[in-house]
Design a protein around this motif. Structure first.
Motif, mmCIF file in Angstrom:
data_model
loop_
_atom_site.group_PDB
_atom_site.id
_atom_site.type_symbol
_atom_site.label_atom_id
_atom_site.label_comp_id
_atom_site.label_asym_id
_atom_site.label_seq_id
_atom_site.Cartn_x
_atom_site.Cartn_y
_atom_site.Cartn_z
ATOM 1 N N THR A 165 0.832 -1.203 0.000
ATOM 2 C CA THR A 165 0.000 0.000 0.000
ATOM 3 C C THR A 165 0.868 1.255 0.000
ATOM 4 O OG1 THR A 165 0.026 -0.017 2.404
ATOM 5 C CG2 THR A 165 -1.813 -1.159 1.324
ATOM 6 N N GLN A 166 0.212 2.394 -0.227
ATOM 7 C CA GLN A 166 0.925 3.675 -0.137
ATOM 8 C C GLN A 166 1.507 3.849 1.269
ATOM 9 O OE1 GLN A 166 -1.286 7.089 -1.420
ATOM 10 N NE2 GLN A 166 0.209 8.510 -0.581
ATOM 11 N N ARG A 167 0.747 3.406 2.282
ATOM 12 C CA ARG A 167 1.232 3.539 3.663
ATOM 13 C C ARG A 167 2.523 2.738 3.851
ATOM 14 N NH1 ARG A 167 -0.526 0.858 8.761
ATOM 15 N NH2 ARG A 167 0.451 2.129 10.381
ATOM 16 N N LEU A 168 2.554 1.520 3.309
ATOM 17 C CA LEU A 168 3.773 0.713 3.441
ATOM 18 C C LEU A 168 4.921 1.355 2.663
ATOM 19 C CD1 LEU A 168 5.269 -1.746 4.505
ATOM 20 C CD2 LEU A 168 4.444 -3.034 2.512
ATOM 21 N N ALA A 169 4.624 1.877 1.476
ATOM 22 C CA ALA A 169 5.687 2.515 0.676
ATOM 23 C C ALA A 169 6.285 3.703 1.430
ATOM 24 C CB ALA A 169 5.126 2.959 -0.676
ATOM 25 N N GLU A 170 5.429 4.496 2.067
ATOM 26 C CA GLU A 170 5.930 5.655 2.813
ATOM 27 C C GLU A 170 6.701 5.222 4.056
ATOM 28 O OE1 GLU A 170 2.387 7.992 3.281
ATOM 29 O OE2 GLU A 170 2.466 8.665 1.184
ATOM 30 N N TRP A 171 6.173 4.202 4.733
ATOM 31 C CA TRP A 171 6.867 3.671 5.918
ATOM 32 C C TRP A 171 8.245 3.150 5.505
ATOM 33 C CZ3 TRP A 171 8.985 -0.985 7.236
ATOM 34 C CH2 TRP A 171 9.351 -1.141 8.572
ATOM 35 N N ALA A 172 8.289 2.412 4.404
ATOM 36 C CA ALA A 172 9.541 1.814 3.936
ATOM 37 C C ALA A 172 10.568 2.886 3.576
ATOM 38 C CB ALA A 172 9.270 0.920 2.724
ATOM 39 N N ARG A 173 10.083 3.971 2.987
ATOM 40 C CA ARG A 173 10.978 5.063 2.622
ATOM 41 C C ARG A 173 11.559 5.710 3.884
ATOM 42 N NH1 ARG A 173 7.860 9.177 -0.831
ATOM 43 N NH2 ARG A 173 7.005 9.516 1.230
ATOM 44 N N ASP A 174 10.715 5.923 4.883
ATOM 45 C CA ASP A 174 11.192 6.518 6.134
ATOM 46 C C ASP A 174 12.166 5.594 6.856
ATOM 47 O OD1 ASP A 174 9.573 8.616 5.568
ATOM 48 O OD2 ASP A 174 8.007 8.100 7.019
ATOM 49 N N SER A 189 -1.454 -3.431 -15.620
ATOM 50 C CA SER A 189 -2.346 -3.249 -14.469
ATOM 51 C C SER A 189 -1.635 -2.664 -13.247
ATOM 52 C CB SER A 189 -2.964 -4.594 -14.100
ATOM 53 O OG SER A 189 -1.931 -5.533 -13.846
ATOM 54 N N SER A 190 -0.324 -2.447 -13.331
ATOM 55 C CA SER A 190 0.441 -2.015 -12.149
ATOM 56 C C SER A 190 0.658 -0.501 -12.097
ATOM 57 C CB SER A 190 1.800 -2.732 -12.122
ATOM 58 O OG SER A 190 1.638 -4.115 -12.017
ATOM 59 N N LYS A 191 -0.254 0.260 -12.673
ATOM 60 C CA LYS A 191 -0.063 1.714 -12.753
ATOM 61 C C LYS A 191 0.103 2.351 -11.368
ATOM 62 C CE LYS A 191 -2.056 5.777 -15.035
ATOM 63 N NZ LYS A 191 -2.644 6.580 -13.941
ATOM 64 N N SER A 192 -0.760 1.981 -10.425
ATOM 65 C CA SER A 192 -0.657 2.615 -9.101
ATOM 66 C C SER A 192 0.613 2.156 -8.383
ATOM 67 C CB SER A 192 -1.901 2.353 -8.260
ATOM 68 O OG SER A 192 -2.146 0.983 -8.184
ATOM 69 N N LEU A 193 1.022 0.919 -8.637
ATOM 70 C CA LEU A 193 2.299 0.450 -8.070
ATOM 71 C C LEU A 193 3.450 1.315 -8.597
ATOM 72 C CD1 LEU A 193 4.183 -1.506 -6.593
ATOM 73 C CD2 LEU A 193 3.999 -3.066 -8.546
ATOM 74 N N ALA A 198 7.844 5.312 -7.964
ATOM 75 C CA ALA A 198 8.527 6.518 -8.462
ATOM 76 C C ALA A 198 8.958 7.431 -7.317
ATOM 77 C CB ALA A 198 7.609 7.272 -9.429
ATOM 78 N N ARG A 199 8.341 7.280 -6.136
ATOM 79 C CA ARG A 199 8.702 8.135 -4.997
ATOM 80 C C ARG A 199 9.735 7.479 -4.069
ATOM 81 N NH1 ARG A 199 3.045 9.482 -5.449
ATOM 82 N NH2 ARG A 199 2.417 8.228 -3.680
ATOM 83 N N ILE A 200 10.224 6.296 -4.448
ATOM 84 C CA ILE A 200 11.290 5.643 -3.680
ATOM 85 C C ILE A 200 12.632 6.193 -4.173
ATOM 86 C CG2 ILE A 200 12.425 3.426 -3.184
ATOM 87 C CD1 ILE A 200 9.620 3.607 -1.932
ATOM 88 N N PRO A 201 13.518 6.613 -3.251
ATOM 89 C CA PRO A 201 14.812 7.149 -3.708
ATOM 90 C C PRO A 201 15.641 6.088 -4.439
ATOM 91 C CG PRO A 201 14.642 7.186 -1.279
ATOM 92 C CD PRO A 201 13.349 6.645 -1.798
ATOM 93 N N VAL A 202 16.371 6.519 -5.458
ATOM 94 C CA VAL A 202 17.090 5.554 -6.307
ATOM 95 C C VAL A 202 18.160 4.780 -5.535
ATOM 96 C CG1 VAL A 202 16.664 6.713 -8.505
ATOM 97 C CG2 VAL A 202 18.665 7.347 -7.139
ATOM 98 N N ASP A 203 18.654 5.329 -4.431
ATOM 99 C CA ASP A 203 19.688 4.576 -3.697
ATOM 100 C C ASP A 203 19.090 3.445 -2.864
ATOM 101 O OD1 ASP A 203 18.526 5.998 -1.648
ATOM 102 O OD2 ASP A 203 20.416 6.733 -0.809
#
Ligand SMILES: [Zn+2]
Length: 265
Positions: A165-174, A189-193, A198-203
Motif C-alpha cells: 500500500t501507499q502507507r507501506l511505501a511511505e513507511w519503507a521510505r522513512d 495493471s500495475s499503474k498505481s504500483l 517513483a517516490r522511492i529514492p534511487v539509492d
C-alpha cells in the motif's frame, strides 16, 4: 565496476534458479543472462530442500550468492527442529541475507499465528547476525509495519517485488528499506504500483526477477529469467528519469553494497 564497453552490470537480487522449471536448460539460462550483463545472481532458498539446492548452485557458479529462509506460505513447518536446522544452515553456509520470510495473507493458511512465529524466528536470526532480511509481503502491509516496528535495530530490510500500500511505501521510505522491483511493476495493471515506486529514492532500489515467476509482459516465455532484466530496467527506468542502463548501474551498486558482493567473486 562500470565497463567501458559491453552491457552495464546487472544484479538479480531475487531469483530461484534452482527451481525445477530450469532443470532442462539451467546452464543455458545462466549463460544467456550473463551475456546480457547479469553479473551476480542472489538465489533465494526458501525451504529446507532449497537451502541444499541453493548451496549446490553456488558451488558450481562463482557468480551465484544465496539467501536462506522459510517462505511464509510454509510457516506451519517452522517448529523448534526446523528453526535449529535453519540456524545451522545459516551458520555453515554463510548466506548474504536471511529470507525470504514475511507475511502472506492471500490465502487463509498458514494461520496468522504460524506466520508470526516463523517471521519472528527469522528476524531474530537476521538481527543476531547483522544480516539483511528479505521480506515477502502479500495482502499484509499493515501487519508488516506493526511487526517491523518492534525491530528497530535490524540490518537493512529488503521488501522484495514490492506490491504494498501507499502507507507501506511511505513507511519503507522513512525506514530506509530497500525495494525490489521487477516484472510485476511492468504490467499494464500495475499503474498505481509504479506511482508508489517513483517516490522511492534511487539509492534504495534493487532489480530482481523472482524467476521463474513474474515474467514481464511480452516476454517470449511464461517462465521468467534473469536475462529479462535489461528489458525490465528499460521499462522501469523512466519512473526515475533514468535510462535502463543507468537503472542497472545504480541498482547494481546498491546491491553490491547491501549484500557485500565483490566483483569477480
Ligand atoms: Zn521469491
Amino acid at each position: 565496476m562500470i565497463d567501458a564497453v559491453g552491457p552495464p552490470p546487472i544484479i538479480d537480487t531475487h531469483t530461484h534458479l534452482d527451481d525445477p522449471a530450469f532443470d532442462a536448460d539451467r546452464a543455458a539460462v545462466v549463460d544467456a543472462s550473463r551475456s546480457v550483463g547479469v553479473r551476480h545472481f542472489v538465489n533465494i532458498g526458501y525451504a529446507p530442500d532449497r537451502w541444499e539446492s541453493s548451496r549446490e548452485l553456488r558451488e558450481t557458479h562463482p557468480d551465484v550468492d544465496i539467501a536462506l529462509g522459510l517462505h511464509p506460505q510454509l510457516a506451519s513447518k517452522f517448529d523448534a527442529g526446523l528453526m535449529s536446522e535453519l540456524k545451522q544452515a545459516i551458520d555453515v553456509l554463510a548466506p548474504v541475507a536471511v529470507g525470504e520470510t514475511g507475511f502472506d495473507f492471500f490465502r487463509s493458511a498458514p494461520s496468522f499465528d504460524e506466520q508470526v512465529r516463523a517471521f519472528r524466528g527469522q528476524l531474530e536470526m537476521a538481527a543476531s547476525r547483522g544480516l539483511p532480511v528479505i521480506v515477502h509481503q502479500r495482502d499484509a502491509s499493515d501487519e508488516l509495519i506493526v511487526e517491523l516496528e518492534n525491530w528497530p535495530n535490524l540490518a537493512p530490510i529488503v521488501l522484495h517485488s514490492f506490491d504494498g500500500t501507499q502507507r507501506l511505501a511511505e513507511w519503507a521510505r522513512d525506514r530506509g528499506c530497500y525495494i525490489g522491483i521487477g516484472g510485476l511493476a511492468t504490467r499494464k495493471s500495475s499503474k498505481s504500483l509504479r506511482e508508489l515506486l517513483a517516490r522511492i529514492p534511487v539509492d534504495r532500489l534493487l532489480l530482481e526477477t523472482d524467476s521463474p515467476y513474474l515474467a514481464p509482459p511480452g516476454s517470449a516465455s511464461r517462465r521468467n529469467s534473469p536475462a529479462n532484466l535489461p528489458t525490465i530496467a528499460a521499462a522501469l527506468g523512466p519512473l526515475w528519469n533514468l535510462s535502463g542502463e543507468e537503472l542497472c548501474q545504480l541498482t547494481s551498486k546498491n546491491a553490491m553494497g547491501l549484500f557485500g558482493l565483490t566483483d569477480g567473486n
